[in-house]
Design an enzyme around this catalytic site. Sequence first.
Site, PDB file in Angstrom:
ATOM      1  N   SER A 183       0.712  -1.213   0.099  1.00 20.55           N
ATOM      2  CA  SER A 183       0.043   0.070   0.159  1.00 20.55           C
ATOM      3  C   SER A 183       0.874   1.255  -0.102  1.00 20.55           C
ATOM      4  CB  SER A 183      -0.654   0.269   1.242  1.00 20.55           C
ATOM      5  OG  SER A 183      -1.537  -1.142   1.393  1.00 20.55           O
ATOM      6  N   SER A 188      -2.734   4.836  -3.007  1.00 16.32           N
ATOM      7  CA  SER A 188      -2.993   3.493  -3.587  1.00 16.32           C
ATOM      8  C   SER A 188      -3.346   2.360  -2.549  1.00 16.32           C
ATOM      9  CB  SER A 188      -1.998   3.004  -4.612  1.00 16.32           C
ATOM     10  OG  SER A 188      -0.853   2.758  -4.080  1.00 16.32           O
ATOM     11  N   GLU A 215      -5.834  -5.762   4.203  1.00 11.13           N
ATOM     12  CA  GLU A 215      -5.686  -6.998   3.303  1.00 11.13           C
ATOM     13  C   GLU A 215      -7.213  -6.986   2.474  1.00 11.13           C
ATOM     14  OE1 GLU A 215      -4.094 -10.547   4.281  1.00 11.13           O
ATOM     15  OE2 GLU A 215      -2.831  -9.671   6.023  1.00 11.13           O
TER      16      GLU A 215
HETATM   17  C1  LIG Z   1      -3.302  -0.859  10.772  1.00  9.77           C
HETATM   18  C2  LIG Z   1      -3.061  -1.100   9.268  1.00  9.77           C
HETATM   19  C3  LIG Z   1      -2.252  -2.186   9.055  1.00  9.77           C
HETATM   20  C4  LIG Z   1      -1.942  -2.181   7.417  1.00  9.77           C
HETATM   21  N1  LIG Z   1      -1.040  -3.150   7.149  1.00  9.77           N
HETATM   22  C5  LIG Z   1      -0.360  -3.344   5.880  1.00  9.77           C
HETATM   23  C6  LIG Z   1       0.617  -3.898   5.337  1.00  9.77           C
HETATM   24  O1  LIG Z   1       1.341  -4.686   6.278  1.00  9.77           O
HETATM   25  N2  LIG Z   1       0.965  -3.816   4.283  1.00  9.77           N
HETATM   26  C7  LIG Z   1       0.198  -3.324   3.012  1.00  9.77           C
HETATM   27  O2  LIG Z   1       0.584  -3.226   1.882  1.00  9.77           O
HETATM   28  N3  LIG Z   1      -0.805  -2.452   3.671  1.00  9.77           N
HETATM   29  C8  LIG Z   1      -1.081  -2.493   4.866  1.00  9.77           C
HETATM   30  N4  LIG Z   1      -2.426  -1.762   5.038  1.00  9.77           N
HETATM   31  C9  LIG Z   1      -2.997  -1.048   4.113  1.00  9.77           C
HETATM   32  C10 LIG Z   1      -4.534  -1.494   4.073  1.00  9.77           C
HETATM   33  O3  LIG Z   1      -4.373  -2.602   3.254  1.00  9.77           O
HETATM   34  C11 LIG Z   1      -5.283  -0.439   3.361  1.00  9.77           C
HETATM   35  O4  LIG Z   1      -5.567   0.571   4.093  1.00  9.77           O
HETATM   36  C12 LIG Z   1      -6.485  -0.850   2.766  1.00  9.77           C
HETATM   37  O5  LIG Z   1      -6.293  -1.723   1.393  1.00  9.77           O
HETATM   38  C13 LIG Z   1      -7.401   0.313   2.007  1.00  9.77           C
HETATM   39  O6  LIG Z   1      -6.738   1.110   1.335  1.00  9.77           O
HETATM   40  P1  LIG Z   1      -6.950   2.812   1.530  1.00  9.77           P
HETATM   41  O7  LIG Z   1      -6.980   2.858   3.246  1.00  9.77           O
HETATM   42  O8  LIG Z   1      -6.107   3.549   0.711  1.00  9.77           O
HETATM   43  O9  LIG Z   1      -8.634   2.820   1.547  1.00  9.77           O
HETATM   44  P2  LIG Z   1      -9.197   3.284  -0.065  1.00  9.77           P
HETATM   45  O10 LIG Z   1      -8.827   2.310  -0.863  1.00  9.77           O
HETATM   46  O11 LIG Z   1      -8.892   4.844  -0.083  1.00  9.77           O
HETATM   47  O12 LIG Z   1     -10.786   3.175   0.460  1.00  9.77           O
HETATM   48  C14 LIG Z   1     -11.614   4.229   1.075  1.00  9.77           C
HETATM   49  C15 LIG Z   1     -13.175   3.616   1.188  1.00  9.77           C
HETATM   50  O13 LIG Z   1     -13.466   3.209  -0.396  1.00  9.77           O
HETATM   51  C16 LIG Z   1     -13.945   2.382  -0.754  1.00  9.77           C
HETATM   52  N5  LIG Z   1     -13.673   1.934  -1.957  1.00  9.77           N
HETATM   53  C17 LIG Z   1     -12.516   1.953  -2.721  1.00  9.77           C
HETATM   54  N6  LIG Z   1     -12.711   1.387  -3.975  1.00  9.77           N
HETATM   55  C18 LIG Z   1     -13.839   0.967  -4.020  1.00  9.77           C
HETATM   56  C19 LIG Z   1     -14.750   0.245  -5.017  1.00  9.77           C
HETATM   57  N7  LIG Z   1     -13.878   0.092  -6.335  1.00  9.77           N
HETATM   58  N8  LIG Z   1     -15.674  -0.303  -4.686  1.00  9.77           N
HETATM   59  C20 LIG Z   1     -16.376  -0.047  -3.697  1.00  9.77           C
HETATM   60  N9  LIG Z   1     -15.734   0.922  -2.525  1.00  9.77           N
HETATM   61  C21 LIG Z   1     -14.592   0.944  -2.765  1.00  9.77           C
HETATM   62  C22 LIG Z   1     -13.078   1.105   0.437  1.00  9.77           C
HETATM   63  O14 LIG Z   1     -13.822  -0.004   0.420  1.00  9.77           O
HETATM   64  C23 LIG Z   1     -13.126   2.362   1.636  1.00  9.77           C
HETATM   65  O15 LIG Z   1     -14.265   2.133   2.243  1.00  9.77           O
HETATM   66  C24 LIG Z   1      -2.703  -1.516   6.551  1.00  9.77           C
HETATM   67  C25 LIG Z   1      -3.733  -0.564   7.117  1.00  9.77           C
HETATM   68  C26 LIG Z   1      -3.842  -0.355   8.394  1.00  9.77           C
HETATM   69  C27 LIG Z   1      -4.751   0.686   8.771  1.00  9.77           C
END
Ligand SMILES: Cc1cc2nc3c(=O)[nH]c(=O)nc-3n(C[C@H](O)[C@H](O)[C@H](O)COP(=O)(O)OP(=O)(O)OC[C@H]3O[C@@H](n4cnc5c(N)ncnc54)[C@H](O)[C@@H]3O)c2cc1C
Length: 393
Positions: free
Chosen positions: A139, A143, A376
């Site tokens: 992440s 993205s 995830e």
């Molecule tokens: C505590 C924590 C630990 C983490 N650990 C890791 C890790 O070890 N490695 C790693 O790579 N990442 C990690 N992450 C990242 C995590 O995987 C992302 O936060 C997650 O995938 C969501 O991405 P975003 O935060 O950018 O939300 P966004 O993608 O911006 O989403 C925002 C909202 O929009 C919705 N949304 C987005 N696209 C769509 C769609 N096409 N259709 C419907 N709804 C949609 C989402 O469901 C969400 O509700 C971690 C996150 C946290 C908070």
Amino acid sequence: MTQSVATIEESISRPLTELSEDEQMFRASVREFAEGEIRKRVEEMDEQGHLEPALMKQCFELGLMGIETPEEFGGAGGSFFQAILAVEELSRVDASVGVFVDVQNTLVNNAVMRWGNPEQKRKYLSQLASEKVGAYALSEAGSGSDAFAMQTHAVDRGDHFVLNGRKLWITNGREAEIFVLFANANPDAGYRGISAFIVEKATEGFSVGKKENKLGIRASSTTELILEDCKVPKENVLGEVGRGYKVSIETLNEGRIGIGAQMIGIARGALESALAYTSERQQFGKSVNEFQGVQFQLAEMATELEAARLMVYNAARMKDVGLSFVKEAAMAKLYSSRAAERIASKAIELYGGYGYVKDYPVEKYWRDSKIGAIYEGTSNMQLQTIAKLIIGK
Ligand SMILES: Cc1cc2nc3c(=O)[nH]c(=O)nc-3n(C[C@H](O)[C@H](O)[C@H](O)COP(=O)(O)OP(=O)(O)OC[C@H]3O[C@@H](n4cnc5c(N)ncnc54)[C@H](O)[C@@H]3O)c2cc1C
């Protein structure tokens, strides 16, 4: 009948939640560790937002950091299901320790076992099983759900790649020394340029940035990673250049079952706390669990947990026998994260005012449960996967 046929038949005829002797012994040893060593430290680690180093060391000594890693690389040579049992048992006591072990096993070790060449396996699997923490870096700030829109890029410089960019939200980022990290080596090709790299912490141009101050799983570190002209040798490309998207999709499919296990561990911890408390708490001259209203709520919680557990165990056992499990894994994560949140929330209510304060364990279960709907793949992304697979589009 040969032994192997007998063993297979025995495992097929066994109910999902019935454990083999090996699995029972394994679960008992993880439970003993969680109860004896982790429980007394949970509150302080949550408060201070860090994992006790002694506990991390014990995770290695107990073989929990290389559960499926073959014995020839110093691992325990166990099953994926055992990794799931470990994450569940640890998360029942502390979901931060649960995810610490989960990321190492279901994402990092899995990626190296599946995509690593013999030299990478020899070098990294043994380090990951014995002493070095791993992290999985996909992440970025811009993205998350759309992970393949990553900006981090890799430029081919002959015998090495030069990586530039920033990763965000990386679990175990503070403790890790080995990172499975994704960067685009050919942005013009879109997701077909994404490549997976094994990056060591000591690599020139690599540094760990800000650590997040979180709602839940506070003892688990979540950090930024900074790559500034980071020189990664070509022998550290994991799988083929341009096939990193496949590495990430396939490891995350397995990882989601691990998050399901974390969620059922949290739910079990919350339910067990609520069962104990409601039998002790007296109101109107009797234990509150003598009121049918309370009994029915406990019964709802137990039923929901059972359903979540069956989904997680089924997905894990499907993976172990080589069946396709993508839909089941997405469903298990989606359902178990919702169940954990509802069960932990109900546990707070059953504790009354005492549930709302940090002197009792249930508010933490609720805070810890929230992450299940986010990392995830958010719940919406799980619904998207399930919908695609059932509709066929
Ligand atoms: C505590 C924590 C630990 C983490 N650990 C890791 C890790 O070890 N490695 C790693 O790579 N990442 C990690 N992450 C990242 C995590 O995987 C992302 O936060 C997650 O995938 C969501 O991405 P975003 O935060 O950018 O939300 P966004 O993608 O911006 O989403 C925002 C909202 O929009 C919705 N949304 C987005 N696209 C769509 C769609 N096409 N259709 C419907 N709804 C949609 C989402 O469901 C969400 O509700 C971690 C996150 C946290 C908070």
